[in-house]
Design a protein around this motif. Structure first.
Motif, PDB file in Angstrom:
ATOM      1  N   GLY A  15       0.795  -1.215   0.000  1.00  0.00           N
ATOM      2  CA  GLY A  15       0.000   0.000   0.000  1.00  0.00           C
ATOM      3  C   GLY A  15       0.829   1.266   0.000  1.00  0.00           C
ATOM      4  N   LEU A  16       2.122   1.156   0.280  1.00  0.00           N
ATOM      5  CA  LEU A  16       2.994   2.331   0.276  1.00  0.00           C
ATOM      6  C   LEU A  16       3.052   2.923  -1.132  1.00  0.00           C
ATOM      7  N   LEU A  17       2.901   4.241  -1.219  1.00  0.00           N
ATOM      8  CA  LEU A  17       2.954   4.955  -2.493  1.00  0.00           C
ATOM      9  C   LEU A  17       4.328   5.596  -2.652  1.00  0.00           C
ATOM     10  N   TYR A  18       4.941   5.417  -3.816  1.00  0.00           N
ATOM     11  CA  TYR A  18       6.315   5.880  -3.973  1.00  0.00           C
ATOM     12  C   TYR A  18       6.622   6.209  -5.439  1.00  0.00           C
ATOM     13  N   GLY A  19       7.771   6.782  -5.663  1.00  0.00           N
ATOM     14  CA  GLY A  19       8.306   7.042  -6.986  1.00  0.00           C
ATOM     15  C   GLY A  19       9.799   7.284  -6.849  1.00  0.00           C
ATOM     16  N   PHE A  20      10.459   7.570  -7.989  1.00  0.00           N
ATOM     17  CA  PHE A  20      11.900   7.818  -7.962  1.00  0.00           C
ATOM     18  C   PHE A  20      12.205   9.167  -8.609  1.00  0.00           C
ATOM     19  N   ARG A  21      13.352   9.712  -8.229  1.00  0.00           N
ATOM     20  CA  ARG A  21      13.952  10.844  -8.931  1.00  0.00           C
ATOM     21  C   ARG A  21      15.406  10.478  -9.215  1.00  0.00           C
ATOM     22  N   ALA A  22      15.861  10.758 -10.430  1.00  0.00           N
ATOM     23  CA  ALA A  22      17.210  10.359 -10.838  1.00  0.00           C
ATOM     24  C   ALA A  22      18.031  11.584 -11.219  1.00  0.00           C
ATOM     25  N   TYR A  23      19.264  11.621 -10.736  1.00  0.00           N
ATOM     26  CA  TYR A  23      20.185  12.725 -10.980  1.00  0.00           C
ATOM     27  C   TYR A  23      21.281  12.258 -11.940  1.00  0.00           C
ATOM     28  N   GLY A  24      21.672  13.147 -12.811  1.00  0.00           N
ATOM     29  CA  GLY A  24      22.731  12.842 -13.757  1.00  0.00           C
ATOM     30  C   GLY A  24      22.791  13.922 -14.808  1.00  0.00           C
ATOM     31  N   PRO A  25      23.572  13.735 -15.862  1.00  0.00           N
ATOM     32  CA  PRO A  25      23.709  14.784 -16.877  1.00  0.00           C
ATOM     33  C   PRO A  25      22.434  14.954 -17.710  1.00  0.00           C
ATOM     34  N   TYR A  26      22.112  16.221 -17.957  1.00  0.00           N
ATOM     35  CA  TYR A  26      21.067  16.500 -18.949  1.00  0.00           C
ATOM     36  C   TYR A  26      21.795  16.932 -20.214  1.00  0.00           C
ATOM     37  N   ASP A  27      22.031  15.972 -21.081  1.00  0.00           N
ATOM     38  CA  ASP A  27      22.821  16.188 -22.294  1.00  0.00           C
ATOM     39  C   ASP A  27      22.194  15.379 -23.418  1.00  0.00           C
ATOM     40  N   PRO A  48       2.652  16.208  -9.166  1.00  0.00           N
ATOM     41  CA  PRO A  48       1.188  16.257  -9.162  1.00  0.00           C
ATOM     42  C   PRO A  48       0.531  15.553 -10.341  1.00  0.00           C
ATOM     43  N   ALA A  49       1.276  15.320 -11.414  1.00  0.00           N
ATOM     44  CA  ALA A  49       0.681  14.738 -12.616  1.00  0.00           C
ATOM     45  C   ALA A  49       0.959  13.248 -12.775  1.00  0.00           C
ATOM     46  N   VAL A  50       1.921  12.715 -12.022  1.00  0.00           N
ATOM     47  CA  VAL A  50       2.380  11.344 -12.223  1.00  0.00           C
ATOM     48  C   VAL A  50       1.696  10.403 -11.237  1.00  0.00           C
ATOM     49  N   PRO A  51       1.169   9.256 -11.718  1.00  0.00           N
ATOM     50  CA  PRO A  51       0.616   8.283 -10.772  1.00  0.00           C
ATOM     51  C   PRO A  51       1.711   7.736  -9.866  1.00  0.00           C
ATOM     52  N   ARG A  52       1.310   7.302  -8.692  1.00  0.00           N
ATOM     53  CA  ARG A  52       2.268   6.727  -7.757  1.00  0.00           C
ATOM     54  C   ARG A  52       2.437   5.234  -8.025  1.00  0.00           C
ATOM     55  N   SER A  53       3.643   4.764  -7.875  1.00  0.00           N
ATOM     56  CA  SER A  53       3.871   3.326  -7.840  1.00  0.00           C
ATOM     57  C   SER A  53       3.413   2.823  -6.472  1.00  0.00           C
ATOM     58  N   VAL A  54       2.859   1.625  -6.442  1.00  0.00           N
ATOM     59  CA  VAL A  54       2.276   1.093  -5.201  1.00  0.00           C
ATOM     60  C   VAL A  54       2.963  -0.225  -4.847  1.00  0.00           C
ATOM     61  N   VAL A  55       3.401  -0.330  -3.601  1.00  0.00           N
ATOM     62  CA  VAL A  55       3.951  -1.593  -3.104  1.00  0.00           C
ATOM     63  C   VAL A  55       2.798  -2.586  -2.930  1.00  0.00           C
ATOM     64  N   VAL A  56       2.961  -3.789  -3.464  1.00  0.00           N
ATOM     65  CA  VAL A  56       1.918  -4.805  -3.336  1.00  0.00           C
ATOM     66  C   VAL A  56       2.522  -6.090  -2.787  1.00  0.00           C
ATOM     67  N   GLU A  57       1.648  -6.933  -2.302  1.00  0.00           N
ATOM     68  CA  GLU A  57       2.026  -8.278  -1.881  1.00  0.00           C
ATOM     69  C   GLU A  57       1.181  -9.253  -2.683  1.00  0.00           C
ATOM     70  N   ASP A  58       1.841 -10.134  -3.408  1.00  0.00           N
ATOM     71  CA  ASP A  58       1.124 -11.079  -4.255  1.00  0.00           C
ATOM     72  C   ASP A  58       0.595 -12.241  -3.429  1.00  0.00           C
ATOM     73  N   VAL A  59      -0.650 -12.098  -2.980  1.00  0.00           N
ATOM     74  CA  VAL A  59      -1.282 -13.147  -2.187  1.00  0.00           C
ATOM     75  C   VAL A  59      -2.610 -13.499  -2.844  1.00  0.00           C
ATOM     76  N   PHE A  60      -2.767 -14.756  -3.252  1.00  0.00           N
ATOM     77  CA  PHE A  60      -4.021 -15.205  -3.857  1.00  0.00           C
ATOM     78  C   PHE A  60      -4.109 -16.713  -3.693  1.00  0.00           C
ATOM     79  N   ASN A  61      -5.286 -17.182  -3.376  1.00  0.00           N
ATOM     80  CA  ASN A  61      -5.492 -18.614  -3.210  1.00  0.00           C
ATOM     81  C   ASN A  61      -5.859 -19.225  -4.564  1.00  0.00           C
ATOM     82  N   TRP A  62      -4.858 -19.797  -5.222  1.00  0.00           N
ATOM     83  CA  TRP A  62      -5.094 -20.411  -6.529  1.00  0.00           C
ATOM     84  C   TRP A  62      -5.749 -21.795  -6.403  1.00  0.00           C
ATOM     85  N   GLY A  63      -5.793 -22.339  -5.200  1.00  0.00           N
ATOM     86  CA  GLY A  63      -6.417 -23.647  -5.026  1.00  0.00           C
ATOM     87  C   GLY A  63      -5.779 -24.685  -5.914  1.00  0.00           C
ATOM     88  N   ASP A  64      -6.624 -25.418  -6.660  1.00  0.00           N
ATOM     89  CA  ASP A  64      -6.108 -26.466  -7.541  1.00  0.00           C
ATOM     90  C   ASP A  64      -6.033 -26.000  -8.994  1.00  0.00           C
TER      91      ASP A  64
END
Length: 708
Positions: free
Chosen positions: A74-86, A138-154
């Protein structure tokens, strides 16, 4: 926040990439070979405010990583990257731009267009060589941390043999958005695919496999929104891991898993149409949302010597650099994620020729193909390529490696032209009917490698193929200049809708003849959703931007007399295909004798005379008879005979020797044909129609038609 955010992240692990919850915290790992620093941005639960910005403390093997204790799903996050703008050297780092995690499993919502999304200053005379300092968060959707839990049964994959596969191409939203028998919040979502009525419909048609148009989160292009249109098809990926948020109802990611589980329980496979040839960011003038800001020079193929510009073999402004090991890893990780976490049964690769490109051009032994074919899971799934792109040498139909099937546009165009009545096509039509061996009979490939279709999402629907001679794309806002101009279609007397009974009858005959060709040809048949009851796009052959009733499937058509009749007809064809081994695609037929007087395939003219070289080349011939035979698992020989007439007048056909008891299974000239025994030596086949005979009648047809 339900935990205290520390001042700094702990050292993390470089693998797996993305955000991984381990029960005590979340590990973050993101690739960038050229960044100088990468920051993790954490948002409040509503996603409105950035509450922390923490540098990833370590970079191992060009993977930046860090660990956030006590964080969880449920944690909402994103990244920012630094480096040359060339840009002229291929670098476009801009830390003012919030970036999606390339491995995000869920996005918080759609992108909201803003000039701040662009790494350069829009309107600047220096264009993309300028630099923009506005925060894009303000314009970018957030990435969301998820946990893959599902009962696939058989749950188990149906693993339908290719030889028995019948594909149904589906748009997740379009297939159910008009279904008034579903709750409003279910329509247009994955949940609707699990509806029992939809599954029953697939069973009735004989469908074994549904192919879903792109389900990855995709961009609503700005130029479309400004014209009041929307990206409907979804071939503009924002993420290679996260499903499109609009396709999820209240169950979130598990909506998709539940749909797959229920389809599997019904014996139906699920294939995803995936887009790994480009991203949604366009050319050098596009926005900075993810890959461009993380490491433009690694993720994209750039023009050598002028890295400001992108190689564009896709027609979408950029080409993903699959030759880079980390980019190839991302594609493979994405495929395995869908296969493992969602139990997906296979993939159709959009612009597959692009994925097979190396420095010298298309290569069936490219790293992409090698990586898939050696993978112990992916190599066993159904793999389909769209075998072309717009780059040099981009048409590669028949040249993909074994294990891959390919969309066969030569089947589509040849069948349309033959049934339109074009001259000189008897030999080509026979080649398409017998599995396109001229294209696929090499390297021990099988006939199933040919995906046979006359209509798909890209182009006319089947109803429009017989209703329009010209495209009518005015609703797209491009003055009807978009889309293919040559559709090999015919309106049979009137452009578009008509009340003329003779024209309607002619269209029905041709439509049924085309459906019979698709379903009874060697190869893997594919139906476009709604073609079985007459869905129309009103002549639009490029409805990628029509998220409205032009594209949506109108199920009320199936309740009309004409629609109901056509559904019944397709169901009959499905029964025949599944019943007769001669109609399945386990090997190419070359006339081998199965028993005295019976060969696996034989070709005749209307006089029951075998066709010689001169007859095959007769440009005026429109009649063809093909007899196919096969032995079923009970040792019984099943023989199927097709009388085909693409002339405008009836033609009398004679049955080939030796004499045997023949049963008519269907006549495409009749609205409601029934199985019956034939007691004459000849039969009249109406113009633009096909009659199907066999030496015995499938049980389902015998009970329904003959009362036995």
């Amino acid at each position: 926040m339900f935990f205290e955010i520390p001042d700094r992240l702990r050292p993390g692990r470089p693998y797996p990439l993305g955000a991984t919850f381990d029960g005590q915290g979340v590990n973050f790992a993101v690739f960038s070979a050229n960044a100088e620093k990468v920051e993790l941005c954490i948002f409040d639960a509503a996603g409105r405010h950035e509450v922390a910005r923490l540098p990833l403390p370590d970079c191992t093997d060009e993977v930046w990583n860090g660990y956030l204790p006590e964080a969880g799903p449920g944690l909402l996050y994103g990244f920012r990257a630094y480096g040359p703008y060339d840009p002229q050297r291929g670098h476009r780092f801009n830390p003012y731009k919030l970036l999606l995690d390339p491995y995000a499993r869920l996005l918080s919502g759609p992108l909201r267009w803003s000039d701040a999304l662009f790494g350069y200053r829009l309107g600047s005379p220096r264009a993309d060589l300028s630099f923009d300092r506005r925060d894009s968060a303000p314009a970018v959707p957030r990435s969301v941390v998820v946990e893959d839990v599902f009962n696939w049964g058989d749950d188990r994959r149906p693993i339908v043999p290719w030889s028995k596969t019948v594909i149904y191409e589906v748009h997740v939203r379009g297939i159910s958005i008009l279904r008034d028998d579903l709750r409003a919040d279910v329509r247009g979502t994955f949940a609707a695919l699990a509806n029992p009525r939809f599954i029953d419909h697939l069973h009735r048609l004989g469908v074994t496999t549904i192919e879903l148009m792109p389900v990855n989160a995709y961009m609503q292009d700005r130029f479309l929104l400004e014209k009041g249109l929307r990206n409907y098809w979804g071939y503009s990926p924002l993420s290679f891991f996260a499903p499109e948020p609009a396709y999820l109802s209240q169950g979130g990611l598990n909506d998709m898993r539940l749909a797959v589980r229920r389809l599997h329980a019904a014996g139906i496979e699920v294939i995803l149409d995936v887009v790994y040839n480009h991203t949604s960011s366009g050319n050098e003038l596009g926005p900075t949302i993810c890959f461009r800001g993380l490491d433009n020079a690694s993720y994209f193929r750039l023009v050598p010597g002028n890295e400001r510009y992108y190689i564009n073999e896709t027609g979408c402004g950029n080409t993903l650099n699959i030759s880079h090991p980390r980019v190839l890893q991302m594609v493979m990780d994405s495929l395995r994620y869908w296969a493992e976490s969602f139990h997906i049964d296979g993939f159709r690769f959009d612009l597959g020729a692009t994925l097979g490109r190396e420095g010298t051009g298309f290569d069936p032994g490219s790293g992409f193909f090698d990586a898939i074919l050696q993978d112990p899971l992916l190599s066993r799934l159904k793999l389909i390529s769209e075998p072309w792109d717009i780059g040099p040498g981009g048409y590669q139909l028949g040249n993909h490696p074994p294990r891959f099937a390919e969309w066969n546009d030569k089947f589509r165009d040849g069948v349309r032209r033959f049934w339109r009545g074009d001259a000189g096509l008897r030999a080509d039509f026979a080649a398409r009917l017998s599995g396109s061996a001229d294209l696929f009979s090499r390297r021990h490939r099988k006939p199933w490698a040919s995906i046979n279709y006359v209509a798909s999402h890209d182009g006319f629907t089947l109803q429009d193929v017989v209703s329009y001679s010209q495209k009518h794309n005015e609703a797209n806002g491009e003055n009807n200049n978009d889309g293919h101009s040559e559709n090999y279609s015919a309106n049979w007397g009137t452009e578009g809708p008509t009340d003329d009974a003779a024209i309607l009858a002619q269209r029905e005959r041709v439509r049924r003849a085309m459906l019979a060709t698709v379903m009874l040809a060697q190869g893997t048949p594919m139906l476009l959703a709604g073609d079985e009851f007459g869905r129309t796009q009103r002549g639009n052959n490029n409805a990628y931007c029509q998220d409205n009733d032009i594209s949506w499937v109108d199920w009320t058509l199936a309740q009309t007399p004409a629609g109901s009749s056509l559904v019944n007809y397709v169901a009959r064809l499905g029964i025949m295909r599944h019943y007769f081994s001669a109609l399945q695609s386990d090997r190419f037929h070359y006339g081998a004798e199965l028993e005295p007087g019976v060969r696996d395939i034989a070709w005749f003219d209307e006089r029951a005379e075998e066709l010689g070289p001169d007859a095959w080349q007769n440009p005026d011939a429109r009649a063809l008879a093909v007899q196919r035979a096969g032995v079923d698992d009970k040792g019984r020989t099943g023989i199927v005979l097709l009388f085909i007439n693409a002339w405008h007048e009836p033609i009398t056909f004679s049955f080939p020797a030796p004499q045997r008891r023949w049963y008519l299974l269907t006549d495409s000239a009749e609205e409601d044909s029934r199985a019956r025994e034939m007691r004459q030596d000849t039969v009249d086949v109406q113009g633009y129609s096909v009659m199907v005979f066999a030496n015995r009648v499938p049980k389902e047809l015998r009970l329904a038609d003959m009362g036995e």
